[in-house]
Design an enzyme around this catalytic site. Sequence first.
Site, mmCIF file in Angstrom:
data_model
loop_
_atom_site.group_PDB
_atom_site.id
_atom_site.type_symbol
_atom_site.label_atom_id
_atom_site.label_comp_id
_atom_site.label_asym_id
_atom_site.label_seq_id
_atom_site.Cartn_x
_atom_site.Cartn_y
_atom_site.Cartn_z
ATOM 1 C CE LYS A 112 -11.886 13.779 86.839
ATOM 2 N NZ LYS A 112 -10.532 13.505 86.366
ATOM 3 C CD GLN A 116 -6.931 13.832 86.584
ATOM 4 O OE1 GLN A 116 -7.978 13.192 86.693
ATOM 5 N NE2 GLN A 116 -6.899 14.991 85.946
ATOM 6 C CG ASP A 143 -10.387 9.140 81.267
ATOM 7 O OD1 ASP A 143 -11.112 10.134 81.411
ATOM 8 O OD2 ASP A 143 -9.354 8.921 81.934
HETATM 9 N N1 GUN Z 1 -6.586 15.265 82.942
HETATM 10 C C1 GUN Z 1 -7.307 16.328 82.472
HETATM 11 N N2 GUN Z 1 -8.474 15.902 81.947
HETATM 12 C C2 GUN Z 1 -8.495 14.560 82.078
HETATM 13 C C3 GUN Z 1 -9.449 13.554 81.728
HETATM 14 O O1 GUN Z 1 -10.519 13.804 81.170
HETATM 15 N N3 GUN Z 1 -9.106 12.285 82.046
HETATM 16 C C4 GUN Z 1 -7.940 11.961 82.641
HETATM 17 N N4 GUN Z 1 -7.681 10.687 82.894
HETATM 18 N N5 GUN Z 1 -7.034 12.871 82.973
HETATM 19 C C5 GUN Z 1 -7.316 14.164 82.689
#
Ligand code: GUN
Length: 287
Positions: A56, A100, A123
């Site tokens: 990311k 996360q 998200d």
């Molecule tokens: N962990 C795995 N996929 C995601 C996601 O799309 N968002 C977040 N915050 N954590 C994750």
Amino acid sequence: MADQARIIDGKAAAAALRAEIGQEITAIKAERGLVPGLHVVLVGDDPASRVYVNSKEKLAGEIGMNSAVHRLPAETSEAELLAKVAALNADDSVDGILVQLPLPKHINPDRVIEAIDPAKDVDCFHPINVGRLANGQASLIPCTPLGSMILLKQTLPTLAGLEAVVIGRSGIVGRPMAQLLVQADCTVTIAHSRTRDLPAICRRADILVAAVGRPHFVRGDWIKPGATIIDVGINRLPDGKLAGDVDFAEAMKVAGAITPVPGGVGPMTIACLLRNTLTAFHARRGR
Ligand code: GUN
């Protein structure tokens, strides 16, 4: 019908989407002297999470977005994490906040998600945003379902009236995916671990979305000839390779189009996170 399904190139679609977002960021910088900012909070050292977070950060940097990763130790208390979220909420240069998941067991993820300013919740996990999505009023849309919808719209001339089956009812993928398909005028079934005769339900699907987290779970004879398959699964096999939730080799002989793993939905998820950060920027600071 061709005797092999078309492979939906999520990697190329994601690169095109990132390029478009990058151009928008360049224009915003030039015209307003502002740069949208994405802040990711990572607690502990889950190896898969570390890989996602690094990716990311790299992709945000490539398109000129400001990005920061706040790496906190696994022993961070819930109160300390909530204080970090409050600081990011209060910082006007922060447009998007992503905490996360999974979090260490001593932290309640719902409490943390509900502490994020809904306007910065890229998200789309906050109950206010989940509610807006259910009402069809959302501006932020969860990243994996958004990426999947973009691929479907690029693959099919129209979605209206099609039968869609979503396997999996998670809050992150299955449920929001079903909402978006309903909004696109599909007839939607959500299937799950207690569904009776899953293969027969799947065989109705013009659009089949698999989000179960079990490698090769969906077999070729579950697929309606010509169907479009969106495989959300990212499963690590014992030999280290990645596999989707759909038996790809079998599906290739029956489906009309299918997303591969890797290189399908995965790259779209991160591109859509960047899209959401830009959407949040516009919503907070005006166009
Ligand atoms: N962990 C795995 N996929 C995601 C996601 O799309 N968002 C977040 N915050 N954590 C994750």
